[in-house]
Design a protein around this motif. Structure first.
Motif, mmCIF file in Angstrom:
data_model
loop_
_atom_site.group_PDB
_atom_site.id
_atom_site.type_symbol
_atom_site.label_atom_id
_atom_site.label_comp_id
_atom_site.label_asym_id
_atom_site.label_seq_id
_atom_site.Cartn_x
_atom_site.Cartn_y
_atom_site.Cartn_z
ATOM 1 N N ARG A 18 0.835 -1.204 0.000
ATOM 2 C CA ARG A 18 0.000 0.000 0.000
ATOM 3 C C ARG A 18 0.871 1.256 0.000
ATOM 4 N NH1 ARG A 18 -3.002 1.262 5.369
ATOM 5 N NH2 ARG A 18 -1.645 -0.474 5.854
ATOM 6 N N GLN A 39 0.978 12.922 2.522
ATOM 7 C CA GLN A 39 0.523 11.752 3.284
ATOM 8 C C GLN A 39 -0.685 11.103 2.645
ATOM 9 O OE1 GLN A 39 0.361 12.311 7.517
ATOM 10 N NE2 GLN A 39 -1.361 10.917 7.736
ATOM 11 N N ARG A 40 -0.700 9.776 2.684
ATOM 12 C CA ARG A 40 -1.867 8.998 2.285
ATOM 13 C C ARG A 40 -2.307 8.172 3.489
ATOM 14 N NH1 ARG A 40 -1.362 6.568 -3.724
ATOM 15 N NH2 ARG A 40 -0.263 8.278 -4.744
ATOM 16 N N GLU A 41 -3.442 7.511 3.332
ATOM 17 C CA GLU A 41 -3.955 6.678 4.416
ATOM 18 C C GLU A 41 -2.919 5.627 4.800
ATOM 19 O OE1 GLU A 41 -7.668 3.651 5.270
ATOM 20 O OE2 GLU A 41 -7.805 5.059 3.601
ATOM 21 N N GLY A 42 -2.696 5.479 6.081
ATOM 22 C CA GLY A 42 -1.766 4.471 6.576
ATOM 23 C C GLY A 42 -0.426 5.016 7.030
#
Length: 114
Positions: A18, A39-42
């Protein structure tokens, strides 16, 4: 390294691939690149690993057993991919807030980190 400016590297979870963040290069001073962290999810899941590594680095423990262990935790959690999408075999990445800086190699480092 101005030829990298504007390029986007990607940080991935090692376990599932991911994408956690885009690292958009803003500057560089060979062998280091500097970037804005999109930033992305996670990403929040691994931020504590980077915070601990920086805490130890700032305390002057680079090369010490605690720092080595902290950086190993980062390397076990994430991978870094170049703008062309190739996984970078060796890298030293620091993330602090929305800023990142790193160096990379197609060959293993010789033990010198910082």
């Amino acid at each position: 390294m101005s030829d990298h400016r504007g390029s986007a590297w990607t940080l991935h979870r090692r376990d599932d691939g991911r994408v956690l963040a885009d690292l958009v290069v803003t500057d560089g001073d060979f062998p280091w690149l500097n970037a804005r962290v999109d930033q992305r999810e996670g990403l929040a899941e691994v931020r504590p690993l980077f915070a601990e590594e920086l805490r130890l680095l700032d305390a002057g423990d680079v090369g010490g057993e605690a720092w080595e262990h902290a950086y190993e935790a980062i390397r076990n959690a994430v991978t870094l991919r170049s703008p062309e999408g190739h996984e970078v075999p060796e890298f030293l990445l620091h993330i602090d807030g929305n800023e990142a800086w790193w160096r990379w190699s197609d060959e293993p480092f010789d033990g010198e980190h910082t």
